[in-house]
Motif scaffolding. Sequence first.
Motif: not given
Length: 116
Positions: A6-14, A37-45, A57-68
């Motif tokens: 959850l922590i890794f996925t909520l990082i606004p990587a985009p 590296l980020h995709v592989v780590i979050t995918g394995v987790l 969670i990825n939709i939430i992260t995408g929306i957060l990235s968009l607002f940022m």
Amino acid sequence: MRFLWLIFTLIPAPFLFHFYEYGQHVRPSFLFLGSLLHVVITGVLAVHIKYRYIILINIITGILSLFMAIYLIPDDGGWFKPLGRDLTIIFTAIVFLIGQLLVSFVSKAFSARKDD
């Protein structure tokens, strides 16, 4: 393990990808390697996470990235050709999601085969 995912996925990587790319004008290979590296780590987790939660969670992260991006990256039409800033961030979030789902699927297949 789920909390770490959850922590890794909520990082606004985009957002971070485009913020760093726009601000530094760095070589794409460095950003590609970090993103991979980020995709592989979050995918394995995400091996033991249901796909619907990964997508949510990825939709939430995408929306957060968009607002940022709206507040922190200028809408430079020349830089974000042809899609524009907002669609570029959304497209990047979708690519990250597909990559995480793919890595998670492959990891589940390997872990299931190991258990047999």
